[in-house]
Design an enzyme around this catalytic site. Structure first.
Site, short mmCIF file in Angstrom:
data_model
loop_
_atom_site.label_atom_id
_atom_site.label_comp_id
_atom_site.label_asym_id
_atom_site.label_seq_id
_atom_site.Cartn_x
_atom_site.Cartn_y
_atom_site.Cartn_z
NE ARG A 72 -4.55 -5.83 12.54
CZ ARG A 72 -4.30 -7.09 12.83
NH1 ARG A 72 -5.23 -7.86 13.38
NH2 ARG A 72 -3.13 -7.62 12.57
CE1 TYR A 200 -2.13 0.70 15.47
CE2 TYR A 200 -3.83 -0.92 15.01
CZ TYR A 200 -2.58 -0.40 14.77
OH TYR A 200 -1.78 -0.98 13.82
CE LYS A 209 -5.12 -5.26 7.07
NZ LYS A 209 -4.04 -4.72 7.77
CG HIS A 229 -3.64 -8.95 4.93
ND1 HIS A 229 -3.11 -9.51 6.07
CD2 HIS A 229 -3.24 -7.65 4.95
CE1 HIS A 229 -2.44 -8.60 6.75
NE2 HIS A 229 -2.49 -7.47 6.09
CB SER A 251 -0.10 -7.98 10.68
OG SER A 251 -1.42 -8.04 10.25
CB ALA A 252 4.51 -6.82 11.47
CB CYS A 253 5.08 -11.19 7.74
SG CYS A 253 4.75 -11.89 9.36
N GLY A 254 6.32 -8.24 6.06
CA GLY A 254 7.10 -7.81 4.90
C GLY A 254 6.35 -7.40 3.64
CG ASP A 280 -2.31 -3.88 4.57
OD1 ASP A 280 -1.50 -4.70 5.04
OD2 ASP A 280 -3.37 -3.58 5.13
NE ARG A 372 1.00 -0.82 11.96
CZ ARG A 372 1.10 -1.80 11.05
NH1 ARG A 372 1.07 -1.52 9.76
NH2 ARG A 372 1.22 -3.06 11.42
#
Ligand code: GTP
Ligand code: SPV
Ligand code: MN
Length: 588
Positions: A72, A200, A209, A229, A251-254, A280, A372
């Site tokens: 993003r 992307y 999003k 989110h 984002s990308a924190c689990g 998500d 991804r």
């Protein structure tokens, strides 16, 4: 090709887009297998898709994005409302007229020699009170085949729309993939999204999003609900009762990992089960009973590949074994399968995410850190039955969290709804590869919505405060941190499946089944109440993870004060009061 609807609003939107983009032809995505098969064949012919080993990975394909187009682009993402103040201090803003005119210049003739695809899709299950419809126009087959996985697509969406004008208008073109002319613009007053010069996922799968968070957050404010989110998961305890939890991590924190966690052996034996509702995005509405109910409006997972393996997230790995599009991972040329960092031994012969010959010995990463998988929700072995019905699940707890090497304990409970909103509003995390820019820098990311809130964040906090007042059975609000590190920079808490140990405490707190230690920042577990059986975490280490250091929190309060400054007078006074309360409590 003939249109598949009589809806004059939809037809007008398509006509206007055709006049602007000037495609050679228009194809309506009706949801038929024949059409998807022909698009797939075309994508294979042009090299946009690479067919993977169909025995090991049936109906799976590899796609590579342009090397300058892998995440993003927050700096080029705009909220285009009339007043700059209504976008607020955390969003990029452009006046709608200026944005339309600038982007019209870029879209003009951008589809000459190309095909325009019209994708009718629904976020949420059609026919449920949560569902909302979008039309995405695009010149990318990757987008068509990804939207097929991520949303509900086809003619039946248009049938359900009838002659209504209530749909989100999304216009996307890859154009030239020119970074300098890349724009992701949102027009809340028109329910419109224009995205250009990117291919992307997060920039171009407009249902995700752009619609389900940025536009939907505006609709939610106006209509009295929340677009967040957040993952949604169900925890079934040995008593057979399932409790549902929503958690917001940047984002990308689990989120995907927590949503699909496998209980530790001891917990499984006792009868604990986890089910996934979403990984998500959550759309959350108040019910008549004063509780909140959440659905996952998506139909697929767009998950981070690196780090996913049979130990960390076997459910995610199983989900990607068929019908999956992989983006920017490594191609193993020995057996035509995929690989990424963390999956195990690297392939001997391989091609990296850029399409170049690669070996692990090169010292370079083979898969992009933000590579991804796009996989259908139904593939998930632990998918909740509630996903298929589309009915909301009753939420017991909200969890906020992020990557914090220091300061923030493993878990704490807020003192009240208002204090919980404060905790969410000051959330911070070290940045990841999910967006372009530096990685590992601490930034405040309120409710994990910093890049996704479609209006002034002060008003968003106000909306959260107001929602709480209307609820007689509001979820309890917690904060977690799986990412505290030791003096060598290593994560102290084992994380992943072991996070259930923390969820267990959270559920007990929601049900008033357990005491907690009141601290300056909220309620923290007594170490004896986090079950460590089967881990190699010592009681002493746990004490450390649960420690609230006043000195560190004094500095934190100063930093929160800085963070709050940018909101000025529009910040709800309740949140300033909460900050004052924290300062008092952490003072020497
Ligand atoms: P988005 O799709 O970008 O919104 O990301 P997400 O929040 O779903 O994050 P995801 O679950 O994909 O995890 C991102 C990264 O964090 C992966 O590399 C995981 O391996 C890592 N991760 C997830 N959970 C944990 C955990 O409990 N502990 C540690 N140390 N790492 C974790
Ligand atoms: C995120 O970055 O939070 C994602 C991936 O879930 S994207 O769709 O790119 O936003
Ligand atoms: Mn996300």
């Amino acid at each position: 090709m003939k249109s598949i609807t009589m809806n004059t609003n939809v037809l007008k939107f398509v006509d206007q887009s055709v006049s602007l983009c000037k495609p050679d032809k228009v194809v309506w995505i009706d949801g038929s297998k024949e059409l998807y098969d022909s698009l797939l064949a075309e994508a294979l012919k042009t090299g946009e898709f690479i067919k993977l080993n169909q025995e090991l990975l049936p109906d799976c394909y590899l796609h590579r994005s342009a090397v300058n187009d892998v995440a993003r682009v927050e700096g080029r993402t705009f909220i285009c409302c009339e007043q700059k103040d209504d976008a607020g201090p955390t969003n990029n803003w452009m006046a709608p007229a200026e944005a339309y005119s600038k982007l019209e210049g870029i879209f003009d003739g951008c589809m000459k020699g190309r095909t325009m695809y019209v994708i009718p899709y629904s976020m949420g299950k059609v026919g449920t009170p949560f569902a909302k419809i979008g039309i995405e126009i695009t010149d990318s087959i990757y987008v068509v085949l990804s939207m097929r996985i991520m949303t509900r697509v086809g003619k039946e969406i248009l049938d359900s729309l009838g002659d209504s004008n209530d749909f989100v208008r999304g216009l996307h073109s890859k154009a030239e993939l020119d970074e300098e002319k890349r724009y992701i613009c949102h027009f809340p007053q028109d329910n419109a999204i224009w995205s250009v010069n990117s291919g992307y996922g997060g920039n171009v799968l407009l249902g995700k999003k752009c619609f389900a968070l940025r536009i939907a957050s505006c609709l939610a404010r106006d209509e009295g609900w929340l677009a967040e989110h957040m993952l949604i998961l169900g925890v079934t305890k040995p008593d057979g009762k399932t409790r549902y939890i929503c958690a917001a991590f940047p984002s990308a924190c689990g989120k995907t990992n927590l949503a699909m966690l496998i209980p530790p052996e001891g917990y499984r034996r006792k009868g604990y089960k986890i089910e996934t509702v979403g990984d998500d995005i959550a759309w959350i509405r108040p019910g008549k009973d004063g509780s909140l109910y959440a659905v996952n409006p998506e139909n697929g997972f767009f998950g981070v590949a690196p780090g996913t393996n049979s130990k960390s997230n076997p459910n995610a790995l199983a989900t990607t074994k068929k019908d999956t599009i992989f983006t920017n991972v490594v191609l193993n040329t020995d057996d035509n399968t995929v690989w990424w960092e963390g999956l195990g031994e690297a392939p001997k012969h391989a091609v990296n995410w850029k399409g170049q010959p690669w070996t692990a010995e090169s010292g370079e990463k083979g898969a992009h850190p933000n590579s991804r998988f796009t996989a259908p929700t139904v593939n998930c072995p632990c998918l909740s039955d509630k996903f298929a019905t589309g009915e909301g699940v009753k939420i017991s707890a909200f969890i906020f969290g992020g990557r914090r090497a220091k300061t923030v304990p493993l878990v704490y409970q807020s003192r009240s709804w208002q204090h919980g909103v404060f905790v969410g509003s000051v959330m911070a995390s070290e940045t990841t590869a999910a967006a372009t820019g530096a990685v590992g820098v601490l930034r405040r990311d309120p409710m994990a919505m910093l890049p996704f809130c479609g209006y002034n964040m002060s008003d968003y906090f106000r909306h959260w405060l107001d929602m709480g007042k209307k609820l007689t059975n509001a979820p309890k609000i917690f904060n977690v941190n799986w990412f505290r590190t030791d003096e060598n920079g290593k994560f102290i808490w084992p994380g992943f499946g072991d996070n259930l140990r923390v969820l267990d405490w959270i559920i007990d707190r929601c049900e008033d089944a357990i005491d907690a230690r009141e601290t300056a920042i909220g309620y923290v577990p007594y170490a004896k109440d986090i079950n460590l059986e089967g881990t190699d975490v010592s009681a002493e280490t746990l004490e450390g993870l649960l420690e609230v250091d006043k000195k560190q929190w004094q500095a934190e309060a100063e930093s929160i004060e800085e963070h709050y400054k940018k909101f000025g007078d529009r910040l709800p006074k309740e949140l300033r009061e909460e900050l004052a309360g924290l300062k008092d409590r952490v003072a020497d």
